[in-house]
Design a protein around this motif. Structure first.
Motif, short mmCIF file in Angstrom:
data_model
loop_
_atom_site.label_atom_id
_atom_site.label_comp_id
_atom_site.label_asym_id
_atom_site.label_seq_id
_atom_site.Cartn_x
_atom_site.Cartn_y
_atom_site.Cartn_z
N ARG A 1 130.88 59.20 121.81
CA ARG A 1 130.83 59.21 123.72
C ARG A 1 129.63 57.68 123.68
N ASP A 2 129.46 57.22 124.32
CA ASP A 2 128.33 56.48 123.94
C ASP A 2 127.02 57.17 124.66
N ARG A 3 125.83 56.83 124.34
CA ARG A 3 124.82 57.85 124.79
C ARG A 3 124.52 58.06 126.34
N THR A 4 123.93 59.12 126.89
CA THR A 4 123.24 58.92 128.08
C THR A 4 122.36 58.42 128.22
N ASP A 5 122.36 57.89 129.68
CA ASP A 5 120.94 56.86 129.64
C ASP A 5 120.78 57.99 130.72
N LEU A 6 119.32 58.17 129.59
CA LEU A 6 118.12 59.27 130.50
C LEU A 6 116.47 58.68 130.09
N SER A 7 116.98 57.19 130.14
CA SER A 7 115.91 56.33 130.93
C SER A 7 114.73 57.06 132.25
N ASP A 8 115.40 56.81 132.84
CA ASP A 8 115.04 57.18 134.14
C ASP A 8 113.97 58.72 134.26
N LEU A 9 113.82 59.35 133.33
CA LEU A 9 113.69 61.12 132.91
C LEU A 9 112.23 60.69 132.46
N THR A 10 112.99 60.12 131.00
CA THR A 10 112.17 59.99 130.11
C THR A 10 110.99 58.98 130.98
N ASP A 11 111.00 57.93 131.24
CA ASP A 11 110.22 56.77 131.51
C ASP A 11 109.32 57.45 132.88
N ARG A 12 109.34 58.89 132.95
CA ARG A 12 108.40 59.33 134.32
C ARG A 12 107.82 60.42 132.68
N SER A 13 107.80 60.38 132.24
CA SER A 13 106.66 60.96 130.74
C SER A 13 105.83 60.11 130.69
N LEU A 14 106.40 59.08 129.61
CA LEU A 14 105.62 58.07 128.79
C LEU A 14 105.15 56.69 129.60
N LEU B 1 95.49 60.77 130.43
CA LEU B 1 96.90 61.43 131.11
C LEU B 1 98.57 60.52 130.35
N SER B 2 99.10 60.75 130.19
CA SER B 2 100.89 59.40 129.77
C SER B 2 101.56 58.81 130.44
N HIS B 3 101.49 59.19 131.83
CA HIS B 3 101.68 58.68 132.20
C HIS B 3 100.32 58.56 134.14
N PRO B 4 100.76 57.59 134.65
CA PRO B 4 100.79 57.26 136.18
C PRO B 4 101.13 58.91 137.54
N GLU B 5 102.09 59.12 136.97
CA GLU B 5 103.10 60.40 138.39
C GLU B 5 102.06 61.52 138.20
N GLN B 6 101.24 61.90 136.73
CA GLN B 6 100.55 62.77 136.82
C GLN B 6 99.88 62.30 137.99
N LEU B 7 98.93 61.89 137.98
CA LEU B 7 97.74 61.32 139.03
C LEU B 7 97.89 61.82 140.49
N ASP B 8 99.72 61.90 141.08
CA ASP B 8 99.66 62.45 141.94
C ASP B 8 99.62 64.19 141.70
N ARG B 9 99.93 64.55 141.18
CA ARG B 9 99.86 66.18 140.79
C ARG B 9 99.01 66.96 140.30
N LEU B 10 97.67 65.53 139.61
CA LEU B 10 96.13 65.58 139.74
C LEU B 10 94.91 65.79 141.16
N ARG B 11 95.31 64.79 141.86
CA ARG B 11 95.59 65.17 142.93
C ARG B 11 95.89 66.10 143.89
N PHE B 12 96.53 66.26 143.53
CA PHE B 12 97.39 67.99 144.60
C PHE B 12 96.37 68.77 144.06
N SER B 13 95.81 68.91 142.64
CA SER B 13 95.48 70.52 141.44
C SER B 13 94.15 70.43 141.32
#
Length: 556
Positions: free
Chosen positions: A342-355, A150-162
């Protein structure tokens, strides 16, 4: 794990002893390239390496077969041959229930930024992400995978379901592909040069996953409109299409017009990672490339979210709903200028959940892989994923052969914007400038500028300029290249001038596009410039923020 006889040729022919046999398993070109990322962690000495294609994917085609047979150091086996042999280790970056037939310890890893897509044909249900379903991971009720990466612990929760029975074999290992991308950041300048992002040009990378919900599925003309609407001396555009698009379609033909206008088309097997590192801005959809680009802090704009085909609990779904959007029908140049300013949009909250484990996947994965190779010790050196090679975009020729040109002069500085010409686009712009090898005659007789871009001993520059003046008496400027930074010009009326790009500290070996030079002189003359004064003061040619100083002397 099934038991099969060891079907191997005699080892007496080997020069080095074989201590372990490793099988790479692919279902598509995408999964094949991801497996190769992982197997770079294994030292080749003592390991015999094989590749096979697990059959059944709609995207397994001749290109995959050709790619595998071109790999050095791998023996390609057909599937039925592979399942008759025993391996110490098998590694796959896409799982299928039929892989239970392999006689090997099986390690399965994702082939994107985690597990996100709903593919009913693979999972057998409408709620499990592909790669995490019971249908894919079990055979007769038993999990046959030895390690599910898995690339992130988040996937453990979905694996627990599936597929909760697979939790015992699940390991969070990070993403080796993204870590190779991170490792490649130091090669950014070389990647940019290979993609034409030089002389101040900014690189826009357009990327699309596959399916009708993707960028290319919904807006197939977007790459061409970008190369037509963005100034060619300020931007270069590259397009990355998922290998599954290449499997079912012909991108070279579909994007032929755009390629002739300068679009860089990245081949499906290699180059997209380097393009991502090189990019200033990314235009994409819900595919993994967009997630990786945002994680690299590249400015990222989406034109498709993929909500209809993503697991709504997945990070990619949230990313598609929250990342900044590009209006594909709006003013493309204005939107990109705004995004880059313009300044970069901070998307770290979204990408941190994948990697997770960024930069650490090699350290996590290598000991895991060697744990299945009983005859080999893990090397003592630090595990390192190598950087990606320079991209080699599909041939685009020498770029556009005709431009619409807008110019403005202020004193001896000429600012130009050139747009690749397309006969079906009737947007009114300044004047036309074209190369001598531009096909067709219609534009030739209305152009203001004509340039021969290579020196020819058979017809010297002075003779070519005289012949061109007789053929096209309405030309404002004709230019004949004498070298990379030295050209001969003939102005309307017959004046000959030799031009040279001047050296400066930042550019010890200057070059000068003869068509750009001719356009600058034509624009300066149209604004009232006196050609007799050019040898005294020269010109500065400006494209975006890039300036080239040009000096002139009287020609022969």
């Amino acid at each position: 794990m099934p038991s099969h006889p060891h079907v191997w040729p005699a080892d007496r022919w080997n020069t080095r002893p074989v201590k372990a046999r490793v099988l790479a398993v692919a279902r598509t070109l995408t999964s094949a390239t991801r497996v190769l990322d992982v197997l770079t962690l294994l030292h080749p000495d003592g390991i015999e390496r094989y590749f096979t294609v697990n059959p059944g994917s709609a995207f397994a085609d001749r290109a995959l077969d050709d790619f595998l047979h071109g790999l050095p150091g791998y023996t390609v086996l057909d599937w039925e041959d592979a399942v008759r042999r025993r391996f110490d280790l098998a590694v796959a970056c896409a799982v299928h229930a039929s892989m239970h037939r392999l006689d090997a310890h099986l390690v399965v890893l994702p082939h994107g930024a985690g597990y996100n897509r709903l593919v009913t044909e693979s999972t057998g249900d409408t709620v499990s992400a592909a790669g995490l379903s019971r249908h894919e991971l079990t055979h007769r009720g038993r999990v046959f995978v030895d390690v599910l990466g898995l690339s992130h612990p988040e996937q453990l929760d979905r694996l627990r379901f599936s597929c909760p029975e697979a939790l015992d074999v699940a390991r969070v290992v990070g993403d080796p592909c993204f870590d190779r991308i991170l490792r490649s950041e130091r090669s950014r300048d070389g990647y940019r040069a290979a993609l034409g992002a030089v002389d101040g040009r900014r690189l826009v990378v357009v990327n699309s996953t596959w399916s009708e919900h993707s960028l290319f599925g919904r807006h197939p003309d977007l790459p061409q409109r970008l190369v037509r609407r963005l100034p060619a001396d300020e931007y270069t555009v590259a397009v990355v299409l998922h290998p599954n698009v290449w499997s079912r379609h012909d991108p070279e033909a579909l994007l032929d017009d755009a390629r002739r206008m300068g679009l860089r088309l990245i081949p499906p097997h290699q180059g997209w990672q380097a393009a991502l590192v090189a990019a200033d801005c990314l235009i994409g959809d819900h595919g993994s490339v967009s997630v990786y680009g945002a994680a690299l802090e590249r400015r990222t704009l989406l034109v498709a979210t993929g909500a209809a085909e993503l697991d709504p609990r997945s990070p990619s779904y949230a990313f598609g709903q929250n990342a900044p959007a590009l209006d594909p029908d709006g003013d493309l140049a204005a939107q990109l200028e705004l995004a880059l300013a313009r300044d970069r949009t901070d998307l770290s909250d979204l990408t941190d959940r994948s990697l997770a484990h960024r930069g650490e996947s090699a350290r996590v994965l290598r000991p895991l892989l060697y744990s299945f190779l009983d005859g080999l010790d893990e090397p003592a050196d630090e595990p390192v994923l190598p950087p990606y090679p320079r991209p080699a975009p599909h041939p685009t020729g020498d770029g556009p052969t005709a431009y619409d040109v807008e110019g403005k002069s202020e004193g001896t500085e000429v600012s130009l914007r050139r747009y690749p010409f397309h006969p079906d686009d009737h947007t009114p712009r300044g004047f036309h400038a074209l190369t001598d090898d531009h096909p067709g005659d219609a534009l030739r007789y209305t152009a203001e500028v004509l340039a021969r871009t290579e020196a020819h001993a058979e017809r010297p520059a002075v003779r070519w300029l005289a012949d061109t003046a007789l053929e096209l008496p309405g030309l404002a400027v004709a230019v004949a290249a004498l070298g990379p930074a030295r050209h001969l010009l003939r102005l309307h009326g017959g004046l000959l001038l030799e031009a040279r790009a001047e050296r400066d500290f930042g550019c010890p070996d200057p070059s000068l596009d003869p068509l750009l030079l001719g356009s600058a002189v034509a624009s300066w003359l149209a604004d009232g410039g006196d050609p007799v004064g050019l040898p005294h003061h020269g010109l500065t040619v400006r494209t975006g923020e890039h300036r080239t100083r040009v000096s002139f002397t009287a020609g022969p």
